[in-house]
Design a protein around this motif. Structure first.
Motif, PDB file in Angstrom:
ATOM      1  N   MET A   1     -38.724  46.869  16.978  1.00 40.56           N
ATOM      2  CA  MET A   1     -37.256  46.864  17.054  1.00 40.56           C
ATOM      3  C   MET A   1     -36.691  47.997  16.214  1.00 40.56           C
ATOM      4  N   ASN A   2     -35.632  48.598  16.713  1.00 40.17           N
ATOM      5  CA  ASN A   2     -35.020  49.737  16.029  1.00 40.17           C
ATOM      6  C   ASN A   2     -34.162  49.260  14.868  1.00 40.17           C
ATOM      7  N   ASP A   3     -34.561  49.615  13.645  1.00 42.09           N
ATOM      8  CA  ASP A   3     -33.868  49.140  12.446  1.00 42.09           C
ATOM      9  C   ASP A   3     -32.523  49.819  12.233  1.00 42.09           C
ATOM     10  N   GLN A   4     -32.237  50.865  13.017  1.00 41.21           N
ATOM     11  CA  GLN A   4     -30.959  51.556  12.876  1.00 41.21           C
ATOM     12  C   GLN A   4     -30.082  51.392  14.111  1.00 41.21           C
ATOM     13  N   LYS A   5     -30.325  50.333  14.870  1.00 44.89           N
ATOM     14  CA  LYS A   5     -29.563  50.088  16.096  1.00 44.89           C
ATOM     15  C   LYS A   5     -28.914  48.711  16.016  1.00 44.89           C
ATOM     16  N   ALA A   6     -27.621  48.636  16.358  1.00 48.75           N
ATOM     17  CA  ALA A   6     -26.882  47.372  16.248  1.00 48.75           C
ATOM     18  C   ALA A   6     -26.038  47.132  17.480  1.00 48.75           C
TER      19      ALA A   6
ATOM     20  N   ALA B   1     -32.366  46.615  19.827  1.00 50.97           N
ATOM     21  CA  ALA B   1     -31.518  46.591  18.632  1.00 50.97           C
ATOM     22  C   ALA B   1     -31.916  45.425  17.735  1.00 50.97           C
ATOM     23  N   LYS B   2     -32.055  45.690  16.458  1.00 53.73           N
ATOM     24  CA  LYS B   2     -32.442  44.640  15.505  1.00 53.73           C
ATOM     25  C   LYS B   2     -31.242  43.889  14.958  1.00 53.73           C
TER      26      LYS B   2
ATOM     27  N   THR C   1     -32.972  30.256  14.188  1.00 52.66           N
ATOM     28  CA  THR C   1     -33.288  29.690  15.507  1.00 52.66           C
ATOM     29  C   THR C   1     -33.545  30.782  16.538  1.00 52.66           C
ATOM     30  N   ILE C   2     -32.681  31.797  16.578  1.00 55.89           N
ATOM     31  CA  ILE C   2     -32.868  32.897  17.521  1.00 55.89           C
ATOM     32  C   ILE C   2     -34.190  33.607  17.271  1.00 55.89           C
ATOM     33  N   ASN C   3     -34.513  33.855  16.014  1.00 59.16           N
ATOM     34  CA  ASN C   3     -35.753  34.545  15.702  1.00 59.16           C
ATOM     35  C   ASN C   3     -36.978  33.718  16.102  1.00 59.16           C
ATOM     36  N   LEU C   4     -36.895  32.402  15.906  1.00 58.01           N
ATOM     37  CA  LEU C   4     -37.997  31.537  16.314  1.00 58.01           C
ATOM     38  C   LEU C   4     -38.102  31.472  17.836  1.00 58.01           C
ATOM     39  N   ALA C   5     -36.955  31.400  18.507  1.00 55.34           N
ATOM     40  CA  ALA C   5     -36.949  31.265  19.964  1.00 55.34           C
ATOM     41  C   ALA C   5     -37.472  32.523  20.659  1.00 55.34           C
ATOM     42  N   MET C   6     -37.222  33.692  20.053  1.00 55.16           N
ATOM     43  CA  MET C   6     -37.565  34.950  20.709  1.00 55.16           C
ATOM     44  C   MET C   6     -38.702  35.688  20.012  1.00 55.16           C
ATOM     45  N   ASP C   7     -39.210  35.103  18.916  1.00 55.75           N
ATOM     46  CA  ASP C   7     -40.287  35.716  18.144  1.00 55.75           C
ATOM     47  C   ASP C   7     -39.926  37.149  17.750  1.00 55.75           C
ATOM     48  N   GLU C   8     -38.714  37.292  17.216  1.00 56.97           N
ATOM     49  CA  GLU C   8     -38.209  38.584  16.776  1.00 56.97           C
ATOM     50  C   GLU C   8     -37.679  38.451  15.355  1.00 56.97           C
ATOM     51  N   GLN C   9     -37.203  39.559  14.812  1.00 55.74           N
ATOM     52  CA  GLN C   9     -36.651  39.553  13.455  1.00 55.74           C
ATOM     53  C   GLN C   9     -35.235  40.133  13.465  1.00 55.74           C
ATOM     54  N   PHE C  10     -34.372  39.529  14.281  1.00 61.21           N
ATOM     55  CA  PHE C  10     -32.975  39.951  14.304  1.00 61.21           C
ATOM     56  C   PHE C  10     -32.316  39.648  12.957  1.00 61.21           C
ATOM     57  N   VAL C  11     -31.306  40.442  12.636  1.00 62.03           N
ATOM     58  CA  VAL C  11     -30.499  40.191  11.450  1.00 62.03           C
ATOM     59  C   VAL C  11     -29.050  40.034  11.902  1.00 62.03           C
ATOM     60  N   LEU C  12     -28.455  38.883  11.628  1.00 69.31           N
ATOM     61  CA  LEU C  12     -27.047  38.637  11.962  1.00 69.31           C
ATOM     62  C   LEU C  12     -26.169  39.031  10.780  1.00 69.31           C
ATOM     63  N   HIS C  13     -25.217  39.904  11.022  1.00 74.74           N
ATOM     64  CA  HIS C  13     -24.320  40.388   9.982  1.00 74.74           C
ATOM     65  C   HIS C  13     -22.913  39.831  10.191  1.00 74.74           C
ATOM     66  N   THR C  14     -22.303  39.376   9.102  1.00 75.32           N
ATOM     67  CA  THR C  14     -20.946  38.838   9.148  1.00 75.32           C
ATOM     68  C   THR C  14     -20.116  39.490   8.046  1.00 75.32           C
TER      69      THR C  14
END
Length: 221
Positions: free
Chosen positions: A1-6, A114-115, A143-156
């Motif tokens: 996953m691209n660490d500089q893509k959102a 996008a990460k 939950t999303i990371n477990l469901a998709m086996d990814e390492q997304f980061v949610l920013h607020t």
């Protein structure tokens, strides 16, 4: 996953536009996603498109009209009055909206590699919406990371800001005038300062007046 893509969950309103400017400052590549769910102020779709074109941001529009069918409310039905009664959820609350939006945004993020996912939810001025709470976002991220086996980061970036704080952030991002004049927050679909009467307009106006007062006070020191 691209660490500089959102990817930014984007409605064309004050909050999500501020988040878009925030993301453009933080990440090398940013795209935006807007959801069509039969919202009351459908004009927001064109506003969102125009803002993305102006900022040269790739804009995705996803059909979520099933949400209109499942969750009738004041944001999806013009015959339902907009109300905010103490001790009750506002009639503008759309059950499951942020759950669905962020889940589908994550699916899209995977497709574009996008990460990072950015959303304008806020627990300070959240009108009691349960899906704007920090605990929900943190839980959904897991939950999303477990469901998709990814390492997304949610920013607020707006989570702990009141509306005055959101205006301040837009000013810090050199986007104050743009956000003030080009976004659509009004429940009646009027761009900029809006109708001045609906709850969204009152919240926006009160925050703006508070920030402008604070800014003048600081400038006078």
């Amino acid at each position: 996953m691209n660490d500089q893509k959102a990817i930014v969950v984007f409605s064309g309103g004050q909050d999500s536009t501020t988040c878009l400017f925030w993301a453009l400052r933080k990440f090398e590549h940013v795209e935006a996603v807007t959801f069509q769910y039969g919202q009351r102020h459908i004009e927001e779709l064109q506003v969102a498109r125009n803002i993305c074109e102006h900022l040269e941001v790739t804009h995705h529009l996803l059909d979520m009209s099933l949400l209109n069918q499942l969750a009738p409310n004041a944001l999806t039905r013009k015959d339902i009055e907009i109300t905010e009664n103490e001790g009750e959820l506002p009639s503008t609350f759309v059950p499951g909206r942020n759950l669905m939006f962020l889940s589908f945004a994550a699916i899209l993020a995977k497709q574009i590699d996008a990460k990072h996912l950015v959303t304008g939810v806020c627990e300070t001025d959240f009108s009691g919406y349960p899906d704007c709470r920090d605990i929900f976002i943190k839980s959904l991220n897991v939950t999303i990371n477990l469901a998709m086996d990814e390492q997304f980061v949610l920013h607020t970036p707006l989570m702990w800001l009141d509306k005055a704080g959101v205006w301040e952030l837009s000013d810090q991002l050199a986007a104050f005038s743009f956000v003030k004049n080009n976004t659509l927050t009004c429940y009646n679909g009027i761009k900029g300062s809006g109708c001045g009467e609906c709850p969204a307009c009152k919240l926006r106006k009160n925050g703006l007046e508070k920030y402008e007062t604070n800014r003048k006070r600081e400038q006078a020191k």
